[in-house]
Design an enzyme around this catalytic site. Structure first.
Site, short mmCIF file in Angstrom:
data_model
loop_
_atom_site.label_atom_id
_atom_site.label_comp_id
_atom_site.label_asym_id
_atom_site.label_seq_id
_atom_site.Cartn_x
_atom_site.Cartn_y
_atom_site.Cartn_z
N LYS A 1 0.85 -1.19 0.00
CA LYS A 1 0.00 0.00 0.00
C LYS A 1 0.89 1.24 0.00
O LYS A 1 1.97 1.24 0.60
CB LYS A 1 -0.87 -0.03 1.26
CG LYS A 1 -1.87 1.10 1.38
CD LYS A 1 -2.69 0.90 2.67
CE LYS A 1 -3.81 1.91 2.79
NZ LYS A 1 -4.63 1.67 4.00
N LEU B 1 -6.56 8.42 3.32
CA LEU B 1 -6.73 7.02 3.73
C LEU B 1 -8.06 6.76 4.42
O LEU B 1 -8.36 5.62 4.76
CB LEU B 1 -5.61 6.56 4.69
CG LEU B 1 -4.17 6.85 4.28
CD1 LEU B 1 -3.21 6.46 5.41
CD2 LEU B 1 -3.82 6.09 3.00
N SER C 1 -9.17 1.66 2.83
CA SER C 1 -8.30 2.49 2.04
C SER C 1 -7.23 1.70 1.29
O SER C 1 -6.52 2.25 0.44
CB SER C 1 -7.63 3.54 2.93
OG SER C 1 -6.84 2.94 3.94
N ILE D 1 -7.53 1.28 10.05
CA ILE D 1 -7.92 2.08 11.20
C ILE D 1 -9.45 2.09 11.36
O ILE D 1 -9.97 2.48 12.40
CB ILE D 1 -7.38 3.52 11.12
CG1 ILE D 1 -7.47 4.22 12.48
CG2 ILE D 1 -8.11 4.32 10.04
CD1 ILE D 1 -6.80 5.58 12.53
N GLY D 2 -10.15 1.65 10.30
CA GLY D 2 -11.60 1.60 10.37
C GLY D 2 -12.17 0.52 9.46
O GLY D 2 -13.36 0.53 9.14
N GLY D 3 -11.28 -0.39 9.02
CA GLY D 3 -11.70 -1.46 8.11
C GLY D 3 -10.87 -1.56 6.86
O GLY D 3 -11.18 -2.33 5.95
N SER D 4 -9.78 -0.81 6.78
CA SER D 4 -9.07 -0.62 5.51
C SER D 4 -8.28 -1.80 4.99
O SER D 4 -7.81 -1.79 3.85
CB SER D 4 -8.15 0.60 5.61
OG SER D 4 -8.91 1.77 5.71
#
Length: 562
Positions: free
Chosen positions: A131, A189, A215, A236-239
């Site tokens: 990434k 992101l 992201s 950080i939230g599902g990336s």
């Protein structure tokens, strides 16, 4: 530094395309209407038979073939560079290519093997994609920001530019991995859709009407097209989980501090209430395990101050295999299922995928109970505050470097300009609320021991990753199913299950949305558009249970034929 952002973006976009060798360029890129699915036979037509064989072998198989001397690292690298080039032209999934450097690295590995008749590590000759947060020597990191082009994280004359490497990059090289490309991200992101002003929108290769996720969307799309056997994203939230789910891949969101994040670019660096974590995505569960186990073999806790001293634990993995192989009453895993979080109901394909996993497990003799946790609404309120502790200052300053506009997906979260920053007291209060909720959730998890019949709490929780198989453009409106895991800092694995089927996946007649959030998700569903899209689930485990959850992912994947 504020110049014409459009010309800078166009120049960078063209440079990415020009980095693809002429012989690998496609004469015509079909529209989604002309070719909805560009995986499988479609992309294979541009490859020779040997390239197809190599690129459709998983990371474990590649490592074995190279270690046996059957394939050279150079031939493997060239095949993946070719397929990655095709992938980018079809779905916009790359930010950087460094194919010449990759082939040179592969040649060094082949020379070492020829001289010593052994590999330098478990990833010897395995191409690994990254990434675009990882810093790689002589390779730019833009993270999707036009203002970062030609700089080091937006700083024009920083001495680290072109020379600095992230800790995990060094470790991957030591393991024998071949690094060859960096993949697309949404600028900031902070989105489940991958879009930025440099490369545009990253599409889902299985269904180019929908997104590849975010992201780590470029990773998901590239690996989904088998332009990489495995790579690393962040979450950080599902990336990590969102792109894995949307592209039919296995992936893991580890607990923070398990794998090294040291030296990577990031948004809101220094926000420590909910940490972004790094983890692998791959075409098979065993490949995700190989990547995870290999990095842990590099003793990352000696090089990253936030990594805990926790080598790979074979016993934790083996315990799962011992249970499922046992013919006694002990041969039973226990799970809970969360069919809905009570805020937004999943769309029909996701509901069906969750049910399929439950059916497979119960048919195999395992116990599944219903998950009735403390209010996720409270948890989301706590977790989402952390994204705006600084009032959006960090991301708005990054956009200000070039004057480029925010995409709609980011504007919805961060607005047109920064807002009031949280005070230290407000951050402390949110941290206390988070810790209190984690304890409440832990107590609830422990209480399931009374329901399982084994005297032990559930091994994992089966639930959606998102309410949809994948979001349609500009329609990723709800992150609750992924963010709750980050708020609790749990380990979670993604298991691909099925594909959307318009003949099976319909809302019940007369369905009434439970609230406005649910209404948005309900109204975004179109069975025709979603036809054929990947559908996956996540299985959530407690903190620091990576070995256990990867073993469960492999086992469950086997039950449902993945």
């Amino acid at each position: 530094m504020v110049t014409d952002w459009q010309s800078r973006a166009e120049a960078k976009r063209e440079a990415i395309l020009k980095s693809i060798p002429e012989k690998w360029r496609l004469q015509k890129i079909p529209s989604a209407e002309e070719q909805k699915d560009v995986t499988g036979p479609y992309i294979q037509q541009f490859l020779d038979e040997k390239e197809v064989e190599i690129t459709e072998t998983d990371a474990v198989g590649i490592a074995e073939k190279v270690a046996a001397g059957t394939w050279s690292a150079v031939s493997v690298t060239e095949a993946f560079c070719h397929r990655a080039s095709l992938a980018h032209q079809l779905v916009n999934c790359l930010h950087e290519t460094f194919f010449d450097a990759a082939i040179a690295s592969a040649k060094e590995l082949d020379d070492y093997y020829a001289q010593h008749k052994k590999t330098i590590g478990p990833l010897h000759g395995v191409p690994v994609s990254l990434k675009d947060q990882f810093h790689v020597k002589d390779v730019e990191t833009t993270m999707g920001y036009v203002g970062w082009i030609g700089t080091f994280e937006g700083i024009k004359d920083d001495p680290r530019k072109g020379t600095y490497e992230s800790e995990m990059v060094k470790e991957l090289r030591s393991l024998g991995a071949v690094l060859y490309c960096k993949t697309s991200v949404p600028h900031t992101l902070m989105s489940g859709e991958t879009v930025n002003n440099i490369i545009g929108y990253t599409w889902n290769p299985k269904n180019r009407y929908i997104c590849s996720g975010g992201s780590s969307g470029g990773e998901g799309a590239l690996i989904g097209l088998k332009g990489s056997p495995g790579g690393f994203g962040t979450d950080i939230g599902g990336s990590i989980r969102i792109p894995a789910a949307f592209n039919g891949l296995f992936g893991i969101r580890p607990t923070s501090g398990r794998l090294p994040y040291e030296g990577m670019a990031n948004s809101m660096d220094g926000q420590n209430s909910v940490l972004s974590v790094v983890g692998p995505l791959a075409t098979t569960a065993r490949s995700v395990k190989l990547l995870t186990k290999s990095i842990l073999a590099q003793t990352p806790w000696l090089h990253d101050p936030l990594v805990v001293h926790m080598p790979w634990r074979d016993a934790e993995e083996q315990a799962v295999y011992d249970i499922v192989k046992s013919s006694s009453s002990k041969g039973q895993l226990t799970f809970a299922v969360m069919k809905s979080d009570g805020i937004v109901n999943p769309q029909p394909p996701v509901t069906r995928a969750v049910a399929m996993v439950v059916e497979a497990l119960t048919s195999a003799g395992h116990k599944v109970i219903e998950w009735k946790p403390p209010s996720h609404e409270r948890l989301l309120e706590i977790a989402l505050k952390t994204w705006v502790y600084d009032g959006g200052k960090d991301v708005h300053e990054a956009f200000g470097l070039s004057g480029e506009p925010l995409s709609m997906q980011i504007k919805s979260a961060y607005g047109e300009k920064p807002i009031k920053e949280f005070t230290a007291s407000e951050i402390s209060a949110n941290n206390r609320d988070k810790r209190s909720f984690q304890k409440e959730y832990m107590d609830y998890w422990n209480s399931t021991a009374q329901e399982t019949g084994t005297g032990k709490p559930v091994d994992g929780v089966i639930c959606p990753v998102a309410p949809f198989p994948a979001a349609r453009p500009e329609k990723y409106s709800y992150y609750g199913y992924s963010v709750f895991v980050n708020g609790l800092d749990y380990t979670s694995v993604v298991v691909p299950v099925t594909t959307s089927d318009k003949t099976k996946d319909q809302y019940a007649e007369g369905y009434k949305p439970i609230n406005d959030e649910d209404k948005k998700v309900y109204e975004s569903y179109d069975a025709e558009i979603y036809e054929g899209a990947h559908v996956s689930v996540q299985i959530v485990g407690r903190r620091y249970t990576e070995e256990k959850m990867l073993a469960i992912a492999e086992y469950v994947g086997g039950l449902i034929g993945k």
